[in-house]
Design a protein around this motif. Structure first.
Motif, mmCIF file in Angstrom:
data_model
loop_
_atom_site.group_PDB
_atom_site.id
_atom_site.type_symbol
_atom_site.label_atom_id
_atom_site.label_comp_id
_atom_site.label_asym_id
_atom_site.label_seq_id
_atom_site.Cartn_x
_atom_site.Cartn_y
_atom_site.Cartn_z
ATOM 1 N N LEU A 101 0.835 -1.200 0.000
ATOM 2 C CA LEU A 101 0.000 0.000 0.000
ATOM 3 C C LEU A 101 0.870 1.252 0.000
ATOM 4 N N PHE A 102 1.910 1.253 0.818
ATOM 5 C CA PHE A 102 2.782 2.426 0.878
ATOM 6 C C PHE A 102 3.402 2.725 -0.483
ATOM 7 N N LEU A 103 3.893 1.704 -1.173
ATOM 8 C CA LEU A 103 4.526 1.913 -2.471
ATOM 9 C C LEU A 103 3.555 2.535 -3.470
ATOM 10 N N GLY A 104 2.289 2.125 -3.371
ATOM 11 C CA GLY A 104 1.289 2.701 -4.258
ATOM 12 C C GLY A 104 0.967 4.134 -3.894
ATOM 13 N N VAL A 105 0.756 4.383 -2.606
ATOM 14 C CA VAL A 105 0.425 5.728 -2.142
ATOM 15 C C VAL A 105 1.559 6.697 -2.449
ATOM 16 N N GLU A 106 2.790 6.234 -2.307
ATOM 17 C CA GLU A 106 3.944 7.091 -2.551
ATOM 18 C C GLU A 106 3.994 7.568 -3.997
ATOM 19 N N LEU A 225 5.542 12.644 5.205
ATOM 20 C CA LEU A 225 4.316 13.341 4.832
ATOM 21 C C LEU A 225 4.154 13.249 3.322
ATOM 22 N N LEU A 226 2.996 12.789 2.884
ATOM 23 C CA LEU A 226 2.703 12.638 1.462
ATOM 24 C C LEU A 226 1.559 13.579 1.105
ATOM 25 N N THR A 227 1.819 14.478 0.170
ATOM 26 C CA THR A 227 0.812 15.431 -0.277
ATOM 27 C C THR A 227 0.435 15.097 -1.712
ATOM 28 N N TYR A 228 -0.869 15.058 -1.996
ATOM 29 C CA TYR A 228 -1.350 14.602 -3.296
ATOM 30 C C TYR A 228 -1.725 15.770 -4.207
ATOM 31 N N ILE A 245 6.549 -3.222 14.621
ATOM 32 C CA ILE A 245 5.327 -3.992 14.793
ATOM 33 C C ILE A 245 4.281 -3.687 13.732
ATOM 34 N N GLU A 246 4.176 -2.433 13.327
ATOM 35 C CA GLU A 246 3.108 -2.048 12.421
ATOM 36 C C GLU A 246 3.469 -0.780 11.655
ATOM 37 N N VAL A 247 2.680 -0.485 10.647
ATOM 38 C CA VAL A 247 2.774 0.790 9.946
ATOM 39 C C VAL A 247 1.459 1.523 10.176
ATOM 40 N N LEU A 248 1.542 2.834 10.264
ATOM 41 C CA LEU A 248 0.368 3.640 10.560
ATOM 42 C C LEU A 248 0.190 4.714 9.501
ATOM 43 N N TYR A 249 -1.046 4.880 9.042
ATOM 44 C CA TYR A 249 -1.395 5.933 8.098
ATOM 45 C C TYR A 249 -2.358 6.884 8.793
ATOM 46 N N TYR A 250 -1.951 8.138 8.922
ATOM 47 C CA TYR A 250 -2.822 9.149 9.508
ATOM 48 C C TYR A 250 -3.322 10.052 8.380
ATOM 49 N N GLU A 251 -4.643 10.157 8.234
ATOM 50 C CA GLU A 251 -5.174 10.919 7.104
ATOM 51 C C GLU A 251 -6.217 11.960 7.483
ATOM 52 N N GLU A 252 -6.794 11.850 8.658
ATOM 53 C CA GLU A 252 -7.709 12.895 9.100
ATOM 54 C C GLU A 252 -6.892 14.151 9.414
ATOM 55 N N PRO A 253 -7.380 15.319 9.011
ATOM 56 C CA PRO A 253 -6.626 16.562 9.243
ATOM 57 C C PRO A 253 -6.142 16.736 10.674
#
Length: 288
Positions: A101-106, A225-228, A245-253
């Motif tokens: 998922l990260f590779l795609g989002v990036e 930080l990834l800006t689209y 342990i995990e990866v976290l995606y924060y997307e709410e402002p």
């Protein structure tokens, strides 16, 4: 714009959820609008299944986003016709599921900003440096699988930074990252020289946070930080954090804002690009 179906499908799913919630509409009401089931709406919103074109159009109009129908349909069509660039690396040993998922989002990002405390970011790593990092992180990994992970990292560089629409990349590194000798003296020197070369690229800016700046911010660890692009209508983008342990995606402002504020503070105390280059050169001389 990303050609990653993984990233596009996820974005459509997340945006459908956001639009529904902002409109104050329940899943049951959405299901009734498309003459479907609540379960199906749930599948749409977690990316388990894509809405059919008519379902997608109906939902967007129902959510008060009729003006975005054409854009969403184009993304849906694009996701069905494209292939993730990393597909040839798709094995459990070379490409963990969390990384897909990260590779795609990036690849969807227009701007990439990162803070690293101890390591050179993967986007700028040389082969030898990356090999040392992978070996240190997974010492029991077979040589063949380790090499595949390094190959993936090199392919990621080409895909993100070598394409026709390369994003702007602003990386801030702690001075500590310059001093850790990973892979031996020669690999270390080559990595520092590579940083200087990357800093010559028009879309890349690598700056160093000197020891003298103290630990006023960023002490919680590395983040990205990834800006689209504007057409994706994301307010602040995505903050990405990875640990053992995990990866976290924060997307709410509200969740992204603290990372944005931290990065802005880091920018205010980091050395300018020219001064960063001078520091990298001094460290090179010290380790020569």
């Amino acid at each position: 714009m990303s050609t990653s179906p993984t990233a596009l499908k996820r974005w459509i799913a997340w945006e459908l959820t956001r639009l529904r919630e902002r409109a104050g509409i329940t899943r049951a009401e959405a299901a009734k609008a498309v003459r479907g089931s609540v379960q199906n709406i749930g599948h749409f919103e977690v990316g388990r299944r894509m809405p059919k074109p008519l379902e997608l159009e109906t939902l967007l109009r129902f959510y008060g986003a009729a003006e975005r129908v054409e854009f969403f349909l184009s993304l849906r069509d694009r996701s069905r016709k494209s292939t993730d660039w990393w597909i040839r690396f798709d094995s459990e040993e070379a490409l963990p599921d969390y990384l897909k998922l990260f590779l795609g989002v990036e690849t969807m990002a227009e701007r990439i900003e990162s803070w690293d405390t101890h390591l050179v970011p993967g986007l700028f790593q040389t082969w030898a440096y990356a090999d040392a990092i992978v070996r240190g992180g997974a010492p029991k990994l077979r040589k063949k699988d380790r090499e595949r992970r390094v190959e993936l990292r090199m392919a990621r560089q080409r895909e993100v930074l070598g394409g026709g629409r390369a994003p702007s990349v602003h990386a801030i590194l702690s001075e500590a990252a310059l001093h850790h000798v990973n892979g031996g003296p020669e690999a270390h020197a080559a990595q520092l020289e590579a940083l200087l070369e990357w800093n010559e690229q028009p879309n890349v800016e690598i700056r160093i946070q000197p020891f003298s700046a103290g630990l006023l911010t960023g002490v919680d660890g590395a983040f990205m930080l990834l800006t689209y692009p504007p057409e994706f209508d994301d307010e602040l983008g995505t903050a990405y954090v990875e640990n053992r342990i995990e990866v976290l995606y924060y997307e709410e402002p509200a969740a992204v804002s603290p990372f944005r504020a931290a990065f802005d503070r880091l920018k205010s105390t980091a050395l300018k690009t020219s001064d960063s280059n001078d520091l990298i050169k001094r460290v090179l001389e010290e380790h020569a």
